[in-house]
Design an enzyme around this catalytic site. Structure first.
Site, PDB file in Angstrom:
ATOM      1  N   GLU A  92       6.708  -2.451  -3.048  1.00 22.22           N
ATOM      2  CA  GLU A  92       6.610  -1.095  -3.592  1.00 22.22           C
ATOM      3  C   GLU A  92       7.990  -0.477  -3.787  1.00 22.22           C
ATOM      4  O   GLU A  92       8.154   0.460  -4.565  1.00 22.22           O
ATOM      5  CB  GLU A  92       5.752  -0.212  -2.685  1.00 22.22           C
ATOM      6  CG  GLU A  92       4.290  -0.640  -2.578  1.00 22.22           C
ATOM      7  CD  GLU A  92       3.463  -0.279  -3.812  1.00 22.22           C
ATOM      8  OE1 GLU A  92       4.048   0.120  -4.841  1.00 22.22           O
ATOM      9  OE2 GLU A  92       2.225  -0.397  -3.739  1.00 22.22           O
ATOM     10  N   ARG A 113       2.348   9.096 -14.665  1.00 23.00           N
ATOM     11  CA  ARG A 113       2.228   8.598 -13.295  1.00 23.00           C
ATOM     12  C   ARG A 113       1.671   7.178 -13.235  1.00 23.00           C
ATOM     13  O   ARG A 113       1.919   6.449 -12.268  1.00 23.00           O
ATOM     14  CB  ARG A 113       1.359   9.550 -12.466  1.00 23.00           C
ATOM     15  CG  ARG A 113       1.260   9.129 -11.001  1.00 23.00           C
ATOM     16  CD  ARG A 113       0.651  10.191 -10.122  1.00 23.00           C
ATOM     17  NE  ARG A 113       0.519   9.694  -8.755  1.00 23.00           N
ATOM     18  CZ  ARG A 113       0.201  10.437  -7.715  1.00 23.00           C
ATOM     19  NH1 ARG A 113      -0.028  11.729  -7.867  1.00 23.00           N
ATOM     20  NH2 ARG A 113       0.100   9.917  -6.501  1.00 23.00           N
ATOM     21  N   HIS A 139       0.118  -3.549 -10.172  1.00 22.24           N
ATOM     22  CA  HIS A 139      -1.081  -3.253  -9.393  1.00 22.24           C
ATOM     23  C   HIS A 139      -2.379  -3.721 -10.054  1.00 22.24           C
ATOM     24  O   HIS A 139      -3.352  -3.992  -9.355  1.00 22.24           O
ATOM     25  CB  HIS A 139      -1.165  -1.751  -9.109  1.00 22.24           C
ATOM     26  CG  HIS A 139      -0.159  -1.271  -8.108  1.00 22.24           C
ATOM     27  ND1 HIS A 139       1.191  -1.457  -8.259  1.00 22.24           N
ATOM     28  CD2 HIS A 139      -0.318  -0.598  -6.932  1.00 22.24           C
ATOM     29  CE1 HIS A 139       1.829  -0.921  -7.224  1.00 22.24           C
ATOM     30  NE2 HIS A 139       0.936  -0.411  -6.406  1.00 22.24           N
ATOM     31  N   LYS A 153      -2.548  10.736  -3.574  1.00 21.07           N
ATOM     32  CA  LYS A 153      -3.669   9.888  -3.965  1.00 21.07           C
ATOM     33  C   LYS A 153      -4.359   9.379  -2.699  1.00 21.07           C
ATOM     34  O   LYS A 153      -3.726   8.739  -1.854  1.00 21.07           O
ATOM     35  CB  LYS A 153      -3.202   8.716  -4.829  1.00 21.07           C
ATOM     36  CG  LYS A 153      -2.801   9.140  -6.233  1.00 21.07           C
ATOM     37  CD  LYS A 153      -2.185   8.011  -7.027  1.00 21.07           C
ATOM     38  CE  LYS A 153      -3.186   6.995  -7.495  1.00 21.07           C
ATOM     39  NZ  LYS A 153      -2.579   6.029  -8.444  1.00 21.07           N
ATOM     40  N   LYS A 170       9.508   8.608  -7.027  1.00 23.12           N
ATOM     41  CA  LYS A 170       8.090   8.955  -7.042  1.00 23.12           C
ATOM     42  C   LYS A 170       7.909  10.467  -7.141  1.00 23.12           C
ATOM     43  O   LYS A 170       7.008  10.941  -7.851  1.00 23.12           O
ATOM     44  CB  LYS A 170       7.381   8.416  -5.804  1.00 23.12           C
ATOM     45  CG  LYS A 170       5.875   8.686  -5.858  1.00 23.12           C
ATOM     46  CD  LYS A 170       5.053   7.745  -5.028  1.00 23.12           C
ATOM     47  CE  LYS A 170       3.568   7.935  -5.321  1.00 23.12           C
ATOM     48  NZ  LYS A 170       2.713   7.050  -4.493  1.00 23.12           N
TER      49      LYS A 170
END
Length: 380
Positions: free
Chosen positions: A200, A256, A263, A158, A242
């Site tokens: 994270e 995903r 967030h 991304k 991930k």
């Protein structure tokens, strides 16, 4: 910019290098995790053949690490150019992105030129977006130097820049050729940046692996002390989770999206406060608490789970309460910003919620309930 942390402790050696694979067929690649990798020429084996490389970094990181990366690449590329961008989330925009294109064009770089993203999430996102765009696509390599980038933003392809009205709203899905996570770079990471990266790491427990959340509870003090064995495990397990998610849903068509736990609220804080006032991980930390509280009010988790998450977020040195973005109508400002979140559909905000410990879902919630959560969870 923030001064580098100086680690003067006599720390033991890192565990042996490990690899995690992103399984995307011909777009698949390796994530190499270990100490001392950045300056080791062997770390970059298997890259496409090219005569030219461009190292993209920022003024803070390049001073410390660019010469080591350049030396490691010297036997592989005839020409190695470098561009140093200003340091900070506030510069993750079109103007700064153009500095990368300027360098590529001025040096006559062709479509085989390999870009190296040397830095944190901002550098990785912008370098990846430049690589996706220049001549409609050139190879790039992620060399993340922050914990946040190593466990999240460097993995999965991304890439984006920010817009004043929304974070990461302009970008592309574009996979790197390789990710080199040198854990030794975390020795110089400022304490605030280390805590931001832990946000994270923490998110992977509630959405996918409660055993990992338990491990984090047992080892949070070790992570904050930069224990090398603990850091190696945290980075590897985060990348494994991930990689599993991205391997099933590369372009965020469904599964995903769970990686965005915390967030939606966090991005609103970043945009509403002005990029850079809160670090990304700080927004995610407070955002996870808000999302967990919304999950509780929807009957998906109990109070004990929310309390457990809050303790872990606080121990990591992250804020538990969201920012006040508008003294007159704080919840209204959050809702306005969250309606331009990438998960929103037809103006309806969709949240990543915890559907029982270790499971996540993406769903909408009534504005009135979201307002209650914001009022309850923000400072003031």
């Amino acid at each position: 910019s923030i001064a580098f942390h100086q680690n003067t402790k006599n720390t033991p050696m890192f565990p042996s290098a490990q690899e995690v694979t992103i399984d995307l067929g011909e777009r698949g690649y390796r994530i190499v995790i270990g100490g001392g990798l950045l300056g080791n020429a062997a770390s970059y084996n298997g890259l496409p053949r090219a005569s030219t490389a461009l190292i993209v970094s920022n003024t803070t990181v390049a001073t410390v690490y660019a010469s080591a990366l350049r030396a490691a690449l010297a036997g592989r590329f005839a020409q190695i150019h470098e561009v140093r961008l200003p340091d900070g989330e506030i510069y993750k925009n079109w103007q700064t992105l153009n500095l990368i294109f300027d360098a590529l064009l001025q040096h006559g770089c062709d479509r085989k030129t390999v870009l190296f993203a040397l830095g944190g999430g901002v550098i990785g996102d912008m370098t990846g977006f430049a690589a996706a765009s220049y001549m409609r696509g050139v190879p790039f390599v992620q060399v993340p130097t922050t914990l946040l980038a190593q466990v999240d933003s460097s993995v999965g392809g991304k890439t984006a820049i920010n817009h004043p009205l929304g974070k990461n709203m302009i970008g592309a899905f574009y996979q790197p050729q390789l990710v080199v996570c040198d854990l030794a770079t975390l020795d110089t990471l400022p304490k605030r940046e280390l805590s931001a990266g832990l946000a994270e790491v923490i998110k992977y427990g509630p959405i996918a692996d409660m055993d990992f959340m338990g491990w984090l509870e047992d080892h949070m003090d070790d992570l904050l002390a930069r224990d090398r064995t603990a850091l190696a495990h945290a980075v590897r397990r985060s990348c494994e989770i991930k990689a599993w998610v991205v391997g099933q849903d590369e372009r965020e068509a469904g599964l995903r999206a769970i990686l965005n736990f915390g967030h939606t609220f966090g991005h609103a804080i970043e945009a509403g406060m002005g990029y850079g006032a809160w670090l990304h991980g700080e927004g995610v930390g407070a955002g996870m608490v808000m999302a967990a509280e919304l999950s509780r009010r929807l009957g998906l988790v109990d109070e004990a789970f929310v309390a457990r998450l809050k303790v872990l977020v606080q121990r990591a040195g992250l804020p538990l309460r969201g920012a006040v973005l508008d003294a007159a109508d704080n919840a209204g400002r959050y809702l306005e910003l969250m309606r331009v979140d990438k998960k929103a559909e037809a103006g309806e905000i969709r949240f990543v919620l915890i559907d029982g410990p270790g499971r996540a879902c993406v769903r909408a919630a009534p504005d009135a309930l979201v307002r209650e959560v914001i009022d309850a969870c923000c400072a003031g």
